[in-house]
Design a protein around this motif. Structure first.
Motif, mmCIF file in Angstrom:
data_model
loop_
_atom_site.group_PDB
_atom_site.id
_atom_site.type_symbol
_atom_site.label_atom_id
_atom_site.label_comp_id
_atom_site.label_asym_id
_atom_site.label_seq_id
_atom_site.Cartn_x
_atom_site.Cartn_y
_atom_site.Cartn_z
ATOM 1 N N ILE A 65 48.304 44.805 41.906
ATOM 2 C CA ILE A 65 49.023 44.056 42.941
ATOM 3 C C ILE A 65 50.297 44.847 43.218
ATOM 4 N N PHE A 126 51.768 38.764 34.561
ATOM 5 C CA PHE A 126 51.950 38.029 35.806
ATOM 6 C C PHE A 126 53.315 37.355 35.890
ATOM 7 N N LEU A 129 54.340 36.892 39.505
ATOM 8 C CA LEU A 129 53.319 36.397 40.422
ATOM 9 C C LEU A 129 53.894 35.438 41.462
ATOM 10 N N LEU A 132 55.063 36.815 44.894
ATOM 11 C CA LEU A 132 54.111 37.402 45.831
ATOM 12 C C LEU A 132 54.160 36.666 47.172
ATOM 13 N N VAL A 155 50.527 31.287 48.104
ATOM 14 C CA VAL A 155 50.990 31.271 46.721
ATOM 15 C C VAL A 155 51.628 29.905 46.512
ATOM 16 N N VAL A 179 44.331 33.918 41.364
ATOM 17 C CA VAL A 179 45.078 34.544 40.274
ATOM 18 C C VAL A 179 46.060 33.498 39.759
ATOM 19 N N THR A 181 48.791 31.885 36.694
ATOM 20 C CA THR A 181 49.655 32.013 35.523
ATOM 21 C C THR A 181 50.497 30.747 35.419
ATOM 22 N N VAL A 198 47.671 31.990 43.102
ATOM 23 C CA VAL A 198 47.531 32.821 44.291
ATOM 24 C C VAL A 198 46.127 32.627 44.855
#
Length: 208
Positions: A65, A126, A129, A132, A155, A179, A181, A198
């Protein structure tokens, strides 16, 4: 633990990642990971964007990423004896995992990747994260030598007690990726109170 389509469901998938040992030892003020803003939440158009043609099944080996400087190997994750999704070893900070009994990234359906936000030594794979943005690129190296390229649709952060299982883990009629976390509020007694998720869809095969 219930299943939807070919993906495992349940908030325990990401709750298991959420002890927050680093914040517990260092305090929350200066070490909390970034959280997504409301502007990054899914809108009515996000699920309607065209996706690239699905790829044949192939296990993933690596996730990148670029926008948040993630470049990490992937390990297969199974289920624990209690029926929840297992997690990567906490001591391996730059390691993420994928649910290997479900969809492989790039084929039609919902592929699941999960990783720690931190461990006792500091930020993990992450950690960023939640920073993002929509439109960011996610690349997954596949064992067949190809690269599945995904574009981020949204997100979002959810409290664990209200985790939307079907929205996150439910089946899809196009190639999609989640994705996951830890995130949300933090309690010294129980760790992170929620999860950052995500949402992304396949936009093509491509180079790394």
């Amino acid at each position: 633990m219930r299943r939807l389509g070919n993906t495992v469901t349940g908030a325990v998938t990401a709750v298991a990642l959420c002890s927050g040992a680093w914040l517990l030892s260092n305090g929350t003020a200066s070490h909390a990971p970034p959280q997504p803003s409301p502007a990054q939440a899914r809108s009515g158009q996000d699920g309607e964007r065209p996706a690239a043609p699905a790829l044949p099944p192939s296990p993933p080996d690596r996730i990148r990423i670029p926008a948040i400087r993630v470049d990490a190997p992937l390990t297969g994750l199974g289920l624990t004896p209690s029926g929840s999704l297992d997690v990567p070893p906490a001591e391996q900070r730059n390691l993420a995992g994928w649910y290997e009994a479900g969809t492989t990234p790039g084929e039609t359906g919902t592929a699941i990747v999960a990783g720690h936000v931190d461990n006792a030594d500091g930020p993990a794979v992450f950690y960023r994260l939640g920073a993002l943005k929509k439109g960011s690129r996610i690349e997954v190296d596949r064992r067949d030598g190809g690269v599945a390229v995904f574009t981020v649709d949204a997100v979002e952060v959810y409290a664990a007690r209200n985790f939307p299982d079907e929205k996150v883990y439910g089946p899809a009629n196009r190639p999609e990726l989640r994705v996951i976390t830890c995130g949300g509020g933090y309690s010294r007694g129980t760790g992170y109170q929620g999860n950052v998720v995500v949402f992304a869809h396949l936009t093509g095969p491509g180079g790394g």
